[in-house]
Design a protein around this motif. Structure first.
Motif, PDB file in Angstrom:
ATOM      1  N   TYR A 172       0.937  -0.753   0.016  1.00  0.00           N
ATOM      2  CA  TYR A 172      -0.058   0.186   0.038  1.00  0.00           C
ATOM      3  C   TYR A 172       0.743   1.014  -0.029  1.00  0.00           C
ATOM      4  CZ  TYR A 172      -4.441  -2.108   0.136  1.00  0.00           C
ATOM      5  OH  TYR A 172      -5.716  -3.269  -0.365  1.00  0.00           O
ATOM      6  N   PHE A 174       1.874   3.585  -2.029  1.00  0.00           N
ATOM      7  CA  PHE A 174       1.657   3.913  -3.570  1.00  0.00           C
ATOM      8  C   PHE A 174       2.330   5.086  -4.528  1.00  0.00           C
ATOM      9  CE2 PHE A 174      -2.802   2.994  -2.044  1.00  0.00           C
ATOM     10  CZ  PHE A 174      -2.527   1.661  -2.058  1.00  0.00           C
ATOM     11  N   TYR A 291       8.050   6.596  -6.961  1.00  0.00           N
ATOM     12  CA  TYR A 291       7.140   6.571  -5.912  1.00  0.00           C
ATOM     13  C   TYR A 291       8.153   7.905  -4.496  1.00  0.00           C
ATOM     14  CZ  TYR A 291       5.660   1.764  -6.537  1.00  0.00           C
ATOM     15  OH  TYR A 291       5.398   0.743  -7.276  1.00  0.00           O
ATOM     16  N   LEU A 338      -4.118  -3.572  -6.745  1.00  0.00           N
ATOM     17  CA  LEU A 338      -2.613  -3.348  -6.050  1.00  0.00           C
ATOM     18  C   LEU A 338      -1.749  -3.584  -7.514  1.00  0.00           C
ATOM     19  CD1 LEU A 338      -3.344  -5.429  -3.353  1.00  0.00           C
ATOM     20  CD2 LEU A 338      -3.214  -2.700  -3.717  1.00  0.00           C
ATOM     21  N   ILE A 341      -1.828  -0.614  -9.798  1.00  0.00           N
ATOM     22  CA  ILE A 341      -1.670   1.242  -9.407  1.00  0.00           C
ATOM     23  C   ILE A 341      -0.139   1.334  -8.696  1.00  0.00           C
ATOM     24  CG2 ILE A 341      -1.389   0.064  -6.370  1.00  0.00           C
ATOM     25  CD1 ILE A 341      -3.634   3.163  -8.053  1.00  0.00           C
ATOM     26  N   HIS A 342       0.829  -0.093  -8.849  1.00  0.00           N
ATOM     27  CA  HIS A 342       1.835   0.290  -9.265  1.00  0.00           C
ATOM     28  C   HIS A 342       2.462   0.064 -10.203  1.00  0.00           C
ATOM     29  CE1 HIS A 342       2.269  -0.284  -4.423  1.00  0.00           C
ATOM     30  NE2 HIS A 342       1.964  -1.051  -4.594  1.00  0.00           N
ATOM     31  N   ARG A 354      -7.397   3.428  -9.069  1.00  0.00           N
ATOM     32  CA  ARG A 354      -7.192   4.141  -8.698  1.00  0.00           C
ATOM     33  C   ARG A 354      -9.115   4.271  -7.677  1.00  0.00           C
ATOM     34  NH1 ARG A 354      -4.112   8.676 -11.584  1.00  0.00           N
ATOM     35  NH2 ARG A 354      -2.617   8.873  -9.770  1.00  0.00           N
ATOM     36  N   LYS A 782      -5.369   7.297   1.464  1.00  0.00           N
ATOM     37  CA  LYS A 782      -3.916   7.402   0.792  1.00  0.00           C
ATOM     38  C   LYS A 782      -4.554   7.950  -0.839  1.00  0.00           C
ATOM     39  CE  LYS A 782      -0.781   4.494   3.154  1.00  0.00           C
ATOM     40  NZ  LYS A 782      -0.534   2.953   3.145  1.00  0.00           N
ATOM     41  N   MET A 783      -5.373   6.515  -1.223  1.00  0.00           N
ATOM     42  CA  MET A 783      -5.443   7.338  -1.955  1.00  0.00           C
ATOM     43  C   MET A 783      -6.926   8.276  -2.184  1.00  0.00           C
ATOM     44  SD  MET A 783      -4.694   6.288  -5.189  1.00  0.00           S
ATOM     45  CE  MET A 783      -3.063   5.659  -5.027  1.00  0.00           C
TER      46      MET A 783
END
Ligand code: ADP
Ligand code: MG
Length: 833
Positions: A172, A174, A291, A338, A341-342, A354, A782-783
């Motif tokens: 997580y 992100f 990142y 997941l 998102i990466h 997202r 966070k998102m």
């Protein structure tokens, strides 16, 4: 072996080994890339008939199912083997293909039909007993980071500084943003300004020292058969550049991503990212995650570790969302999200990822908030009331009549106090809407029964202001009023020890009925005899732990929080759904609206004239400098410089104060106090001045770089003036001409209504800023700040639906959700006001 053939083999090997025939070795797909390669092959003198055999072998690759892709590549390997029977590289590649035969995967989760969803009849125990994969020993997301290959104590330590301690944390963690290098072009089609990827071979390198001895320039020429391109790297010292040069061996095939720029009329790339073609591409050839970093952590380390983790976990992460929710909200699977998102395969999937992850945050938060509310509502508290005539008598003694909004909110507050359940109410009311008097009247109701109240403000100036207001209020009340001025006391960090000790005694024996103060209220060993009512002003300035600490001074006291930050209703219900909402949407009559103007940057003189003439009339002014993204240091510097300049060049005869974020809290307070006491005519400041300080004598608010602020923030700043009977001005100066046609600034001149402005801000900038205001001390979202209001509302309404169906989440299909919810709220104390 010919370079082009070698390259093809590497790409195919990558496709087989890393992407399991997912058509992802080359962004955009292998088939689309083939013509570029064929061109290279021609230049390389690969026989025509072989080229056409290769072309037909790959025909239809991208649209074919995995197993057909496999056969195509296997077939292609045979073609190559026939052409070059003795080549060991080709033979080796063929072995790789044979050994990577893909399994035929079951239908992915998203396409599972609703009827296939788990049925309710399975008893909970049996689900709990069949341990889900992520709870298997050694596979837990709670495992420490060094479970990942290549992560040792050193890297773990660095990750810990950004709060990443477990595999789950890392999953997580992100990206801050992405570089989109998913476009692939041959060199001869590059254009200035392109941000993209090329695949090319190193031709030569040249390392030179710059005039400045400590800097070297490395030039690498690469070619892809269509043309040549220079890559330029500048590096300090001599070791590093030489080490770098050694990585560009002649003939090495690279994937190179970056921005094409121009030098002396020739295209080049400066400091591109690059990776060997045959290695998995983490920094090139796609949408690349960037990142947030910290000292000791490099971008490449984070990328590599997260990639490793994602690969390892892959499909093993089980989805906690009940399938029904997932389907009707139209969300992708958690493991897909997941992954995407990466390492997004394309922009569309990134958006879906997202959406899914923001949904999760809002959905979990909403469920938690609903459960929280239920907990509170089922709790008991002491009931307080004051007969109508007595209350009316108090209200009659106020120097003004209550607005309808105040009457409505007062009734709501009275209702809460009277019920046997603890009040949990948020009053949202614009600056100057008159929230304090509500708190004061409520404190009177409490005092009537002999119980105590506490009011906590974020700064000592504010606390002091409240103290003044409240004692004045109490002294204008009739003799038999429940709250006398001497029963109200102030406690801040500055309260002398002697006074403190005397005060503490009176709190313990119950003779002080209302304590006003700063966080000193919770930090010092204050003991109340019977604290029953807690008021928190400017709630977004306090963390939850502080709020909880204040409540703990009493036994389930009633809680009232007040905020002057108007939040659009739709959002407030989500972010503050645990609280009951009261809205003061009406200003006391007779307020003169602040006159707002947008000034041309060249009209600054006019602004200074307005300030001068207001000061001549005995008033004061604020000049605020914008937030600069670079950080507090820069902001402070700008304010310091401007302060010097203004003092020397513009207002040499006036007294200018300076306030910025790098000052210590007591320095800030001191400056504010001096401004309040008219020792300064003008206060030059960064945005730190935003919070509710009352200097009624200030009549001008000049905001520089106004286009950089959000509407809500501009409105807050404007609220610093217009607090008296005098006419006030808000002057907005955008930082340049282009910013003059700014829709947001336009809106500011049209309305003084904070709620309207908040609604506009939401439309224009999205919910990020508002979410930020709840975030302090709350669990991290966070998102969600990147998402849109549509997703937020969807998550909220689905959470409410689910909550009504299964409030305790005890039904089987909600088992994982319940578990996740517990984990999500774990770090949060039970008090989330
Ligand atoms: P805020 O909501 O920003 O905390 P305050 O409670 O500080 O606002 O009130 C701002 C000012 O308005 C105070 O001076 C207060 O005495 C005054 N005020 C409050 N209610 C009324 C009213 N109904 N009519 C006139 N003035 C009022
Ligand atoms: Mg206030």
């Amino acid at each position: 072996m010919l370079a082009s053939i070698d390259k093809l083999i590497k790409i195919l090997t990558l496709e087989a080994q890393q992407f399991k025939y997912g058509d992802r070795a080359i962004i955009g797909g292998l088939e689309k890339y083939l013509p570029t390669w064929v061109q290279e092959g021609k230049n390389d003198k690969v026989p025509e008939d072989l080229l056409s055999k290769i072309e037909s072998a790959m025909l239809g690759y991208s649209n074919a199912p995995v197993e057909d892709r496999y056969s195509k590549i296997l077939n292609l390997a045979k073609v190559l083997k026939t052409a070059y029977p003795d080549d060991p590289k080709i033979a080796r590649a063929e072995t790789v293909f044979v050994n990577t035969k893909p399994e035929i995967k079951p239908v992915p989760d998203e396409t599972v039909k609703k009827e296939d969803a788990p049925v309710k009849t399975v008893p909970v125990e049996s689900v709990a007993a069949s341990t889900p994969p992520y709870r298997q020993p050694g596979l837990g997301l709670n495992a420490p980071l060094n479970t990942i290959r290549g992560v040792g104590p050193e890297i773990s330590k660095h990750f810990a500084t950004v709060g990443v301690k477990t595999l789950g944390d890392l999953l997580y963690y992100f990206p801050r943003r992405y570089d989109d290098y998913s476009q692939l072009k041959p060199i001869n089609r590059l254009e200035y300004g392109d941000e993209l990827t090329i695949i090319a071979t190193v031709q030569s390198t040249l390392l030179t020292n710059q005039q400045n001895k400590n800097m070297s320039r490395l030039e690498v020429v690469v070619s892809d058969g269509s043309g040549f391109l220079r890559l330029i790297f500048f590096r300090h010292g001599s070791e590093v550049p030489r080490y770098l040069e050694n990585q560009f061996k002649r003939g090495t095939q690279l994937v190179i991503s970056g921005k094409v720029d121009m030098y002396l009329g020739r295209l080049q790339m400066r400091d591109p990212d690059w990776e060997p073609l045959e290695k998995i591409h983490l920094s090139t050839n796609g949408i690349i995650p960037v990142y947030p970093l910290t000292a000791g952590l490099s971008q490449n380390t984070v990328r590599k570790d997260i990639h490793e983790l994602i690969n390892f976990y892959g499909n093993k992460i089980s989805d906690f969302l009940p399938p029904e929710v997932k389907h009707s909200a139209n969300l992708i699977d958690l493991s897909v999200a997941l992954h995407q998102i990466h390492y997004p395969a394309n922009q569309g999937l990134l958006t879906s990822a997202r959406e899914r992850l923001s949904f999760d945050e809002i959905f979990l938060m909403q469920l938690g908030v609903l459960q929280q509310k239920k907990n509170w509502q089922s709790g008991t508290a002491v009931s307080f009331s004051l007969p109508q005539e007595k209350l009316d008598a108090l209200i009659d003694h106020l120097p003004f009549t209550l607005t309808n909004a105040q009457k409505k909110v007062l009734a709501e507050v009275r209702g809460d106090l009277q019920s046997n359940h603890p009040m949990n109410r948020l009053i949202q009311g614009d600056v100057g809407s008159g929230k304090t008097v509500i708190a004061a009247l409520a404190a009177c109701i409490i005092a009537e029964s002999g119980a105590q109240s506490a009011l906590m403000a974020p700064t000592s100036i504010l606390a002091e202001q409240h103290y003044q207001t409240l004692t004045k209020f109490a002294s204008s009340m009739p003799e038999d009023s429940p709250l006398h001025p001497d029963e109200i006391r102030l406690l801040t960090g500055d309260t002398p020890t002697k006074e403190r000790n005397e005060l503490f005694k009176k709190l313990e024996d119950g003779s002080v009925k209302l304590l006003v103060g700063t966080h000193a209220l919770i930090e010092s060993p204050v003991k109340f005899k019977n604290l029953q009512f807690v008021v928190i002003d400017e709630q977004h300035r306090f963390g939850i732990t502080q709020r909880a600490a204040l409540r703990q001074k009493g036994d389930t006291p009633h809680l009232l929080v007040m905020t002057a930050t108007p939040i659009p209703r739709s959002l407030a219900l989500t972010l503050y759904g645990d609280l009951d909402l009261s809205v003061m949407d009406e200003m006391p009559v007779g307020r003169i609206p602040v006159e707002t103007h947008i000034l041309h940057p060249l009209e600054r003189e006019r602004a200074y004239q307005i300030i001068s003439s207001q000061v001549e009339q005995g008033h004061q002014a604020f000049i605020v400098y914008p937030l600069i993204e670079k950080g507090e240091d820069e902001e402070a510097k700008a304010a310091v410089e401007e302060h010097d300049y203004l003092q020397k060049e513009i207002f040499p005869n006036l007294k200018l104060g300076l306030l910025h974020g790098r000052m210590k809290p007591d320095e800030k307070e001191n400056v504010m106090k001096k401004f309040h006491d008219k020792q300064f005519d003008i206060l030059v400041s960064t945005t730190v001045v935003e919070v509710g300080v009352d200097v009624p004598n200030a009549t001008v608010m000049l905001i520089e770089g106004a286009n950089r602020f959000g509407l809500a923030q501009l409105h807050q700043l404007r609220g610093r003036v217009g607090r008296s009977e005098e006419k006030s001005y808000c002057l907005l100066i955008p930082e340049n001409e282009d910013a003059l046609q700014n829709e947001r600034l336009e809106v500011m001149t049209q309305t003084n209504d904070g709620f309207l402005l908040a609604e506009k801000d939401l439309q224009q900038r999205g919910p990020g800023d508002f979410i930020g205001s709840r975030q302090s001390g709350f669990m991290e979202l966070k998102m969600a700040s990147f998402t849109d209001i549509r997703t937020i509302e969807k998550a909220r309404s689905m959470a409410i639906d689910l909550y009504h169906k299964d409030p305790d989440l005890s039904q089987t299909e909600n088992y994982f959700l319940n578990e996740k919810l517990a984990e999500f709220w774990q770090s949060t104390s039970s008090d989330i006001s």
